[in-house]
Scaffold this active site. Structure first.
Site, PDB file in Angstrom:
ATOM      1  N   CYS A 158     -23.376   4.904   9.421  1.00  0.00           N
ATOM      2  CA  CYS A 158     -22.570   6.053   8.993  1.00  0.00           C
ATOM      3  C   CYS A 158     -23.325   7.371   9.144  1.00  0.00           C
ATOM      4  O   CYS A 158     -22.852   8.306   9.782  1.00  0.00           O
ATOM      5  CB  CYS A 158     -22.125   5.868   7.553  1.00  0.00           C
ATOM      6  N   HIS A 176     -16.539   4.323   2.506  1.00  0.00           N
ATOM      7  CA  HIS A 176     -16.202   4.472   1.081  1.00  0.00           C
ATOM      8  C   HIS A 176     -15.827   3.127   0.449  1.00  0.00           C
ATOM      9  O   HIS A 176     -16.034   2.942  -0.749  1.00  0.00           O
ATOM     10  CB  HIS A 176     -15.106   5.521   0.860  1.00  0.00           C
ATOM     11  N   GLY A 214     -12.491   5.725  19.193  1.00  0.00           N
ATOM     12  CA  GLY A 214     -12.170   6.166  20.543  1.00  0.00           C
ATOM     13  C   GLY A 214     -11.403   7.468  20.562  1.00  0.00           C
ATOM     14  O   GLY A 214     -11.689   8.366  21.369  1.00  0.00           O
ATOM     15  N   LEU A 242     -15.078   0.490   6.244  1.00  0.00           N
ATOM     16  CA  LEU A 242     -15.073   1.901   5.862  1.00  0.00           C
ATOM     17  C   LEU A 242     -16.245   2.184   4.939  1.00  0.00           C
ATOM     18  O   LEU A 242     -16.535   1.388   4.043  1.00  0.00           O
ATOM     19  CB  LEU A 242     -13.761   2.257   5.142  1.00  0.00           C
ATOM     20  N   ASP A 270     -19.316  -3.816   5.410  1.00  0.00           N
ATOM     21  CA  ASP A 270     -18.782  -4.278   6.698  1.00  0.00           C
ATOM     22  C   ASP A 270     -19.081  -5.743   6.966  1.00  0.00           C
ATOM     23  O   ASP A 270     -18.443  -6.372   7.816  1.00  0.00           O
ATOM     24  CB  ASP A 270     -19.379  -3.459   7.854  1.00  0.00           C
ATOM     25  N   HIS A 310       0.527  27.722  -4.140  1.00  0.00           N
ATOM     26  CA  HIS A 310       1.161  28.313  -2.950  1.00  0.00           C
ATOM     27  C   HIS A 310       0.334  29.494  -2.452  1.00  0.00           C
ATOM     28  O   HIS A 310      -0.096  30.304  -3.269  1.00  0.00           O
ATOM     29  CB  HIS A 310       2.569  28.790  -3.302  1.00  0.00           C
ATOM     30  N   GLY A 312     -29.698   5.438   5.718  1.00  0.00           N
ATOM     31  CA  GLY A 312     -28.346   5.940   5.926  1.00  0.00           C
ATOM     32  C   GLY A 312     -27.462   5.056   6.773  1.00  0.00           C
ATOM     33  O   GLY A 312     -26.249   5.253   6.824  1.00  0.00           O
ATOM     34  N   GLY A 338     -13.816  -2.141  18.670  1.00  0.00           N
ATOM     35  CA  GLY A 338     -14.032  -2.677  17.331  1.00  0.00           C
ATOM     36  C   GLY A 338     -15.504  -2.906  17.011  1.00  0.00           C
ATOM     37  O   GLY A 338     -16.393  -2.579  17.811  1.00  0.00           O
TER      38      GLY A 338
END
Length: 469
Positions: free
Chosen positions: A47, A324, A188, A322, A315, A447, A44, A274
């Site tokens: 994340c 996704h 943060g 991210l 990354d 609505h 995993g 970061g």
């Protein structure tokens, strides 16, 4: 070494975060004999273990607690007796959510017949990898998905007890009396809101003149206003230059824009400035995989590194860090290896901040469009004008739609408000199909819902005719 036929794979994926495990699943679906290597004891990645999932768990738990303390009386709910926080129970629940999610990944690996190996992967040559120097895997192709890790400031010594990263902030043994956060970015702010709800004094020190510098300026301003209303302290345009621990206290020194020294005394300091790509110990030099100075692996348009049969995603390569985004890249590279021609529009990868109110965005900001000299128009609609918002008392925020002035095509959607993380998908879908504000305005929105703000903002941008303001 082990039997080499057993340990020979079409593709080996290094790293089991959202990019790696999703990539492995797609590879298996396409018929590749696939293995995945994970350094730690559970699948995993960041994340699932120390990032998205545990932080959302604590955000939800702290939201419930805060609601009971401040809001339920307004709903006619009376509580007799003391309301107590059981922080260890909250952390226990977070751990349970993480464990359940990790077990789900274990199940998916088993279901898709993906071989899982635990240990530190290191390239031997362009067709083989060592795991902890003991087990050897052979491969035709390899995909690096090793993710990122928190960075610090050069003068800060992270002791991971009082001077901490987001990883430790998710598993504290006590609620801080005063939590000082260095960095006004997503991580943060999310963790700051968690601990503010639980009773901490929270101070955020940000070097830039605004929080979330990558967001549309209107969103950053509104989020700052809302978080200040929630009594989080902000010190913008402050440069931290010293962080010292003394027993159970941490002293932080910063200079404001006038050069004045500002002292902060706290019991915990969260360094949230970061993240950086994680490639240590991979042995990239053994396979001639080139990296940038920042440590990011250099890839071409098909995720291929400078080594012919080695690819990289997530990354560890360029682009937003991210989950996704990594998933989409994992799927794309698997399909490329299968001879398909997938496409990712990086402009349409949404950003989300899971504070409350939530924040989300997709596409261009006003500042980017001004820089690009694009003629645009803007439609905004406040959440407080919605019946649904009044019913739930979630009145903060707005939807902002930016569109091309001439063609009416939507160029960006920026939302702050309840369920913004879910609402942004309408913006992503609209932009994927190159929809206009008119298209959104003629769609029927149920609505009462928060989504009606999308229709109203589109009407506002179209010809300044929102219905409910």
């Amino acid at each position: 070494f082990c039997n080499m036929s057993k340990n020979k794979f079409d593709v080996v994926v290094i790293g089991s975060g959202p990019g790696g495990y999703v990539c492995a699943i797609r590879l298996a679906q396409l018929g590749f004999k696939t293995a995945i290597i994970e350094k730690y004891n559970s699948l995993g990645g960041t994340c699932l273990n120390v990032g998205c999932i545990p932080s959302k768990s604590l955000l939800d738990s702290s939201h419930h607690y805060d609601d009971v303390l401040k809001n339920v009386m307004n709903h006619g709910i009376e509580i007799n007796g003391e309301i107590k926080l059981n922080f260890s129970k909250m952390i226990e629940r977070k751990n349970s959510v993480v464990n359940q999610t990790v077990k789900g990944i274990d199940y998916l690996m088993d279901k898709n017949k993906i071989s899982v190996f635990y240990g530190k992967a290191s390239f031997v040559d362009n067709n083989s990898i060592n795991i902890d120097g003991k087990e050897k895997l052979k491969f035709d192709k390899c995909i690096i998905a090793t993710g990122s890790k928190p960075i610090s400031l050069p003068f800060v010594k992270l002791d991971k007890e009082r001077i901490i990263t987001s990883t430790e902030a998710l598993s504290l043994k006590e609620v801080p009396k005063h939590l000082v956060i260095i960095g006004g970015g997503v991580i943060g702010l999310e963790l700051g809101q968690v601990y503010k709800r639980l009773g901490s004094e929270v101070s955020v020190i940000e070097y830039a003149e605004k929080i979330t510098p990558f967001m549309d300026q209107d969103i950053s301003k509104e989020l700052l206003k809302v978080l200040k209303k929630q009594k989080i302290n902000f010190f913008l345009s402050h440069e931290v230059y010293e962080v010292e621990r003394n027993g159970d206290s941490v002293n932080i020194k910063a200079k404001n824009k006038n050069g004045d020294i500002v002292n902060f005394d706290s019991d915990y300091c969260l360094v949230s400035v970061g993240r950086k790509p994680y490639t240590e110990g991979l042995g990239l030099e053994n396979v001639n995989v080139e990296t940038e100075k920042s440590g990011k692996i250099i890839i071409d348009n098909h995720f291929k590194t400078s080594a012919e049969n080695i690819y990289a995603i997530g990354d560890v390569v360029n682009g937003p860090m991210l989950a996704h985004k990594a998933e989409e890249e994992g799927i794309a590279v698997a399909e490329i290896l299968n001879g398909q021609k997938p496409h990712i529009d990086y402009n349409l990868i949404p950003n989300v901040i899971y504070t409350w109110p939530e924040v989300s965005s997709v596409g261009k900001t006003e500042q980017q469009l001004n820089k690009e000299e694009v003629n645009y128009k803007v439609g905004k609609f406040p959440m407080r004008a919605l019946g649904r918002s009044r019913a739930s008392s979630d009145l903060d925020g707005f939807v902002k739609i930016i569109a091309d002035k001439k063609s009416d095509e939507i160029l960006g959607v920026h939302i702050i408000g309840a369920r913004a993380a879910d609402l942004i998908v309408e913006g992503v879908t609209a932009m994927e199909f190159r929809a206009s504000c008119e298209d959104i305005s003629i769609m029927s929105h149920p609505h009462p819902t928060y989504s009606e703000a999308m229709k109203e903002a589109a009407l506002s941008a179209l010809d300044n005719r929102p219905l409910h303001i």
